[in-house]
Scaffold this motif. Structure first.
Motif, PDB file in Angstrom:
ATOM      1  N   ILE C 361      92.107  85.581 -47.724  1.00  0.00           N
ATOM      2  CA  ILE C 361      92.128  84.471 -46.934  1.00  0.00           C
ATOM      3  C   ILE C 361      90.767  84.180 -46.558  1.00  0.00           C
ATOM      4  CG2 ILE C 361      93.617  83.412 -45.410  1.00  0.00           C
ATOM      5  CD1 ILE C 361      95.583  84.999 -46.819  1.00  0.00           C
ATOM      6  N   GLY C 362      89.990  84.917 -45.761  1.00  0.00           N
ATOM      7  CA  GLY C 362      89.228  84.719 -44.939  1.00  0.00           C
ATOM      8  C   GLY C 362      87.793  83.892 -45.386  1.00  0.00           C
ATOM      9  N   LEU C 363      87.375  84.967 -46.238  1.00  0.00           N
ATOM     10  CA  LEU C 363      87.008  84.067 -47.260  1.00  0.00           C
ATOM     11  C   LEU C 363      87.166  82.831 -47.878  1.00  0.00           C
ATOM     12  CD1 LEU C 363      85.690  87.588 -49.375  1.00  0.00           C
ATOM     13  CD2 LEU C 363      84.096  85.950 -47.634  1.00  0.00           C
ATOM     14  N   LEU C 364      87.866  83.061 -48.464  1.00  0.00           N
ATOM     15  CA  LEU C 364      88.675  81.367 -48.833  1.00  0.00           C
ATOM     16  C   LEU C 364      88.230  79.879 -47.952  1.00  0.00           C
ATOM     17  CD1 LEU C 364      90.196  79.715 -51.140  1.00  0.00           C
ATOM     18  CD2 LEU C 364      92.296  80.334 -50.213  1.00  0.00           C
ATOM     19  N   LEU C 365      88.882  80.458 -46.454  1.00  0.00           N
ATOM     20  CA  LEU C 365      88.534  79.338 -45.485  1.00  0.00           C
ATOM     21  C   LEU C 365      87.477  78.666 -45.234  1.00  0.00           C
ATOM     22  CD1 LEU C 365      91.873  80.390 -43.081  1.00  0.00           C
ATOM     23  CD2 LEU C 365      91.398  78.885 -44.488  1.00  0.00           C
ATOM     24  N   TYR C 366      86.971  79.980 -45.402  1.00  0.00           N
ATOM     25  CA  TYR C 366      85.172  79.781 -44.854  1.00  0.00           C
ATOM     26  C   TYR C 366      84.392  78.893 -46.301  1.00  0.00           C
ATOM     27  CZ  TYR C 366      80.781  80.887 -42.697  1.00  0.00           C
ATOM     28  OH  TYR C 366      79.129  80.378 -41.838  1.00  0.00           O
ATOM     29  N   VAL C 367      84.048  79.944 -47.002  1.00  0.00           N
ATOM     30  CA  VAL C 367      84.037  78.320 -48.555  1.00  0.00           C
ATOM     31  C   VAL C 367      84.302  77.133 -48.422  1.00  0.00           C
ATOM     32  CG1 VAL C 367      83.241  78.600 -50.725  1.00  0.00           C
ATOM     33  CG2 VAL C 367      83.843  81.071 -49.808  1.00  0.00           C
ATOM     34  N   VAL C 368      86.042  77.141 -48.338  1.00  0.00           N
ATOM     35  CA  VAL C 368      86.273  75.389 -48.761  1.00  0.00           C
ATOM     36  C   VAL C 368      86.266  75.082 -47.322  1.00  0.00           C
ATOM     37  CG1 VAL C 368      88.774  74.706 -48.964  1.00  0.00           C
ATOM     38  CG2 VAL C 368      88.630  76.435 -49.697  1.00  0.00           C
ATOM     39  N   PHE C 369      85.733  74.959 -45.714  1.00  0.00           N
ATOM     40  CA  PHE C 369      85.653  74.364 -45.004  1.00  0.00           C
ATOM     41  C   PHE C 369      84.370  74.474 -45.132  1.00  0.00           C
ATOM     42  CE2 PHE C 369      90.090  76.200 -42.589  1.00  0.00           C
ATOM     43  CZ  PHE C 369      90.021  74.767 -43.040  1.00  0.00           C
ATOM     44  N   SER C 370      83.514  75.354 -45.257  1.00  0.00           N
ATOM     45  CA  SER C 370      82.385  74.751 -45.364  1.00  0.00           C
ATOM     46  C   SER C 370      81.519  74.079 -46.021  1.00  0.00           C
ATOM     47  CB  SER C 370      81.165  75.563 -45.179  1.00  0.00           C
ATOM     48  OG  SER C 370      81.699  76.499 -46.393  1.00  0.00           O
ATOM     49  N   SER C 371      82.652  73.304 -47.615  1.00  0.00           N
ATOM     50  CA  SER C 371      82.292  72.875 -48.926  1.00  0.00           C
ATOM     51  C   SER C 371      82.482  71.582 -48.834  1.00  0.00           C
ATOM     52  CB  SER C 371      83.093  73.021 -49.829  1.00  0.00           C
ATOM     53  OG  SER C 371      82.861  74.415 -50.129  1.00  0.00           O
ATOM     54  N   LEU C 372      84.316  71.398 -47.727  1.00  0.00           N
ATOM     55  CA  LEU C 372      84.750  70.563 -46.877  1.00  0.00           C
ATOM     56  C   LEU C 372      83.240  69.402 -45.975  1.00  0.00           C
ATOM     57  CD1 LEU C 372      88.449  71.102 -46.443  1.00  0.00           C
ATOM     58  CD2 LEU C 372      87.347  69.150 -48.046  1.00  0.00           C
ATOM     59  N   ALA C 373      82.945  69.840 -45.387  1.00  0.00           N
ATOM     60  CA  ALA C 373      82.204  69.579 -43.886  1.00  0.00           C
ATOM     61  C   ALA C 373      80.529  69.008 -45.089  1.00  0.00           C
ATOM     62  CB  ALA C 373      81.805  70.777 -43.426  1.00  0.00           C
TER      63      ALA C 373
END
Lengths: 473, 178, 393
Positions: C361-373
């Motif tokens: 979940i942590g990895l997913l959040l990190y990747v998704v949020f940085s792609s969103l940004a």
């Protein structure tokens, strides 16, 4: 407010107004039947009569008149049953699933497809009913308090599920179709000049006025019926597939049958809709309503469902090998290389290979090619059912029971008769009722008419505020 | 009983919807709108209550489910239990197809009948017509003129119809349910 | 219209903490379950890798399918599935590592002597062998990852094009139509390779559909959660109840689809009662009975009842609740596919089962949020943008 993207092509051509839509769609009903119509319907009605006579023949002399034997006890009858039921899936699919997905292109074809569904289900129903042999005992299927115990029908039997599924499907399709038809019949009623047609359409249209509250309820009803028809349409062919898949026969007992049968049903249903509508659009001058966009969209669904069916064939083949079960492996090698190899390869060519041609845009948009392909697919789907049914059972577990099945002229005549029945019913429908849902077509005119789209695009260009898109209030 | 109605005919549904909205804002009671198809936004403009048809559908469906389940269970576990292939008498997975079909059947028949009944639609129902073109391309806004309606009010209705774009305004005397 | 997502340090901290918790429980797992119970660690790694890989694949499929279906509704929140699909390459890498390191512990058929003494497995050797297993992985996952990256690039490039230019849209259509056939074949192959071959004797033709239905509905739930999160943070102003309604319909419909596929597979095997096939459910019944019934409640009954009405599908909190139920329910579904085949009755829900998903979940959040940004939150030049903004149901 609605907005529709400019990349979507118009769905109604010819600068239509509401009144012109009424005129165009009512014209075939109000004009005298043409000579071509009379000749064709005479021919199809004769075919139907011949088929009904042969059904009578079967009832009188018994199922022995068919080519079935002790090993192959399901032949053309069940093949045709499944084939017709499959064809009957497109109507509800178009109306229900495409309505839920808000696909506007359904409007031009849903009415005809629903009618087709009903006639196809009637044709389908004839086969298991007369396959019973002693058809006068058909009421044994019903759970009524009887003098045999009362002994109830076996609710665990897939054949019993079929009774419920097919009759429910028929009823719900009929309700869905007819409630949708009521407002359009009222339009025909209000235009009728002759006293007799005024009276008939007056009776048929149930006194519809178009009051706001009625429309509101009508929309609510359509939406809920669509909502419950979607799982219903999936359940019907699923239950048909259970007829085979709950058994232990190699080639029948495979878990992928339910979704694969459903995809195949949609595949053949769309093909039949195309066959009929391509003719109807030409004969009835409906090219501006059933446009190349509609044909292309349907062809896309054909590629999709054809590919699902193809992947299911491959899955079956692969898993038969993978299972390590020699009976499974034999069943499939026998399909491809056994005495019925022609049916298998006919099925593979028509269903798996040829629909892939629709990846080419120009072929998807070619009317003649589409018509040709729709016939090919109908044949392919017939082969599929024949392959599943006959090739799986003609090799029994006991080699001494192995046999070969060929239909007699009685079975062939009954099949031809159902084709006649289907076409006759469809032609009568097209001559007496609006083939295109008028009210719904008017509903989308503002958004999807060509003139309206052009005007809206011009409007948005002058404002330059909405790049690449148009809005309609 | 005969009733008098004031009818304004429109060709443009947007003008009609806007008109209806304004009339209601001006405290005129719009009796009905008759249209050739379901007009987007009209329910809202007329202030119609949401249809409760889907709730009846749920009730019919649920009753169908209950009837089918209890009947099959009763006939197979207590009335005449039979052994089918060694499966339990109460074979729930095998009951599911019929349960589903019967639920759908009950819901759709029940709802359709409710719809027809509530809307007073049945084969052979003949209603006097407001205008023959309302099933073709005209949208009619209808006011009811009772004994209490003053001429002033009628004047206001006509004026509002006219100003909102009605092309034809006429008085009609019809049955209560036209 | 020009809003961009700000990947705050608080969010970064949360995702890193989650990763650390997960990493700690993984390390703890290797210590606590060393020896005979080591399979439990590998089974959990496989479970989480497959489950989270499925979320990424489902998001990529969402984008491609919407393109091909000419769907207009999802354009305003299209960057969400796009960002989730960017997680797929990383998930694929993790899964590959787990498979390389753990295949011996997970897959019975990888043992040479097991193969030699088992004629049925021997017959499957042309398919079930390690080189071919990894070739399939590389070929298909490679194709999917390439398509996903191109879909993302094209989408970002579209923002920079002149207004009304549809060339990038057309290119996306082409990429989507390449993606879908690969995806369609590979969802079958993934199911056979990663999951069905855990029980190497058992087979079911429906299995690919079944696992696809499971991770597809999970992906929709994850897309819904991210969209609602962004909305609640004040982003995605154009997203309104109609878009939520659409997502609600999808969760509702595909929960029913999952039930349909699962029920059909179970019912046909139960009805025909062939021992070679029923063994699968035998393993998943006795000890796992509560979970076996539980998934029908979590994945069918609750989503069905909670999302049935129109108002429910338009209510954010209800959607959050159902999305969470669906994610947990389908996690358990995958748990039921994997655990009985790998560790049998030695399963449990301990720190490993709860902690390890935190890593993902942590990895997913990190990747998704940085792609969103990295990109504007609303695509600027998509031809269906206005249609999506004015979407009404």
């Amino acid at each position: 407010m609605h907005a529709e993207s400019a990349v979507r092509a118009p769905l109604i051509y010819g600068n239509k107004t509401y009144h012109q839509i009424t005129e165009d769609i009512c014209r075939p009903i109000e004009s005298k039947p043409t000579r071509l119509f009379m000749i064709t319907i005479t021919f199809t009605a004769l075919l139907m009569t011949w088929g009904l006579f042969m059904i009578g023949w079967t009832v009188w002399f018994g199922i022995g008149e068919w080519g079935l034997n002790r090993t192959v006890d399901w032949g053309w009858d069940i093949t045709n049953f499944v084939w017709w039921i499959g064809i009957g899936h497109a109507g509800t699919l178009i109306s229900a699933i495409l309505l839920l997905f808000r696909q506007k292109w359904r409007m031009a074809i849903n009415r005809a497809a629903e009618a087709m569904t009903i006639f196809a289900v009637i044709c389908a129903g004839l086969f298991p009913i007369f396959h019973m042999g002693r058809v006068w005992l058909i009421f044994y299927n019903l759970p009524y308090p009887n003098s045999r115990g009362p002994l109830w029908p076996n609710y665990n039997s897939p054949l019993m599920w079929d009774v419920f599924a097919i009759s429910t499907y028929f009823t719900v399709s009929l309700l869905f179709w007819y409630t949708g038809l009521i407002p359009d019949l009222a339009t025909v009623r209000d235009r009728a000049k002759k006293k007799l047609s005024k009276f008939i359409y007056g009776v048929l249209s149930f006194g519809w006025t178009g009051s706001a509250k009625h429309w509101q309820r009508h929309e609510a009803l359509s939406l809920v019926l669509a909502g419950i028809s979607t799982p219903l349409v999936l359940s019907v062919h699923t239950i048909v597939s259970f007829d085979f898949a709950t058994s232990v026969i190699p080639g029948w007992h495979t878990t992928i049958f339910p979704p694969y049968f459903v995809a195949g049903a949609i595949f053949s249903g769309f093909a039949m809709v195309l066959t009929l509508m391509l003719v109807a659009r030409k004969v009835m001058n409906l090219q501006q309503y059933i446009t190349l966009e509609h044909i292309e969209s349907m062809n896309k669904i054909i590629v999709l469902t054809g590919s699902i069916v193809g992947s299911a064939y491959i899955t079956e083949l692969f898993v038969a090998w993978y299972s390590g079960n020699i009976y499974e492996q034999y069943a499939f090698s026998n399909r491809a290389l056994g005495p019925y190899w022609w049916a298998y390869w006919g099925m593979m060519t028509c269903n798996v290979i040829s629909p892939q041609l629709f990846w080419v845009r120009s072929l998807r948009r070619s009317v003649w090619f589409t018509f040709f392909m729709s016939i090919i697919i109908n044949c392919g789907m017939w082969f599929e059912r024949f392959v599943i049914i006959v090739t799986s059972i003609h090799r029994d577990f006991l080699p001494s029971s192995w046999s070969y099945y060929t239909p007699t002229y009685v079975e062939i005549s009954i099949f031809a008769g159902t084709v006649g029945l289907f076409l006759t019913a469809f032609m009568l429908f097209a001559k007496t009722m609006p083939v295109i849902a008028m009210a719904e077509t008017k509903h989308i005119l503002r958004i999807s008419g060509d003139a309206q789209k052009k005007a809206a695009a011009a409007h948005s260009h002058s404002h330059e505020d909405l790049p690449g898109s148009i809005q309609v209030h | 009983m005969r009733n008098k109605f004031l009818v304004g005919l429109y060709s443009d549904e947007d003008k009609m919807v806007d008109g209806v909205r304004k009339m209601r804002e001006n405290h005129l009671e719009v009796y009905d709108v008759v249209s050739p198809f379901a007009v987007h936004g009209l329910d809202d403009a007329l202030g119609l209550n949401e249809s409760r048809l889907h709730i009846t559908g749920f009730i019919y469906g649920f009753s169908g489910l209950a009837i089918a389940l209890s009947f099959m269970t009763w006939s197979f576990t207590s009335d005449w239990p039979l052994n089918f292939g060694g499966k339990p008498h109460f074979s729930f997975p095998a009951f599911i197809p019929i349960l589903f079909e019967f639920t759908v059947l009950s819901a759709s028949i029940g709802m359709t009948l409710t719809f027809l009944l509530r809307s007073g639609l049945y084969p052979g129902r003949i209603r006097e017509k407001l205008d023959e073109r309302t099933t073709d391309d005209k949208f009619a806004v209808v006011f009811r003129i009772s004994k209490k309606t003053t001429t002033e009010e009628i004047g206001k209705m006509k004026e509002m119809l006219q100003s909102s774009g009605a092309e034809e305004i006429k008085e009609r005397e019809l049955q209560r349910h036209y | 219209m020009n809003e961009t997502f700000n990947f705050t340090s608080r969010l970064k901290t949360i995702s890193i903490v989650l990763m650390l918790i997960g990493a700690a429980s993984l390390a703890g797992g290797f210590v606590v379950y060393s020896g005979d119970e080591i399979n439990r660690v590998w089974a959990n790694l496989l479970l989480d890798s497959v489950f989270f890989m499925g979320i990424g694949m489902g998001a990529a499929f969402f984008i491609a399918a919407v393109y091909l279906a000419w769907g207009g509704f999802s354009v305003v929140f299209k960057r969400v599935p796009e960002a989730i699909s960017q997680w797929m390459p990383i998930a694929a890498l993790i899964l590959l590592l787990v498979l390389i390191a753990g295949h011996g512990n997970l897959y019975h058929w990888t043992h040479h002597d097991a193969m030699e003494h088992d004629p049925i497995l021997k017959g499957k050797e042309p398919y079930l062998n390690l080189p071919f297993f990894f070739i399939r992985f590389a070929f298909f996952v490679g194709a999917l990852v390439i398509c996903t990256i191109f879909l993302r690039k094209t989408s970002l490039k579209e923002d920079t094009m002149a207004a009304g230019d549809t060339s990038m849209y057309k290119r996306s259509l082409v990429i989507a139509s390449v993606f879908i056939p690969f995806f369609a074949v590979y969802i079958l192959v993934t199911a056979w390779d990663w999951l069905m071959s855990l029980d190497p004797h058992w087979y079911s033709t429906m299995y690919g559909w079944y696992s696809f239905a499971s991770f597809w509905v999970t992906s929709i739930a994850v897309i819904t959660l991210f969209t609602i999160y962004l909305k609640k943070q004040g982003y995605l102003k154009e997203v309104n109840v109609n878009h939520l309604h659409n997502l609600g319909i999808m969760m509702f419909a595909f929960s029913i689809f999952w039930t349909y596929v699962t029920f059909c597979q179970f019912m046909l095997i139960w009805y025909a009662n062939i021992p070679e096939e029923t063994i699968y459910f035998q393993h998943r019944y006795g000890h796992y009975k509560p979970l076996f019934y539980g998934i029908f409640i979590l994945n069918f009954v609750l989503p069905f009842l909670l999302l049935m009405s129109r108002d429910a599908k338009r209510n954010m909190n209800r959607l959050i609740l159902v999305a969470c139920i669906i994610i947990v329910g389908h996690f358990i579904d995958f748990y039921l596919m994997i655990m009985p085949a790998t560790i049998g009755d030695n399963n449990g829900f301990g720190f490993l089962e709860l902690g390890l998903p935190c890593l993902y979940i942590g990895l997913l959040l990190y990747v998704v949020f940085s792609s969103l940004a990295k990109a504007p939150l609303v695509p600027k030049n998509h031809p269906f943008l206005q249609e999506s903004i004015h979407n009404s149901l």
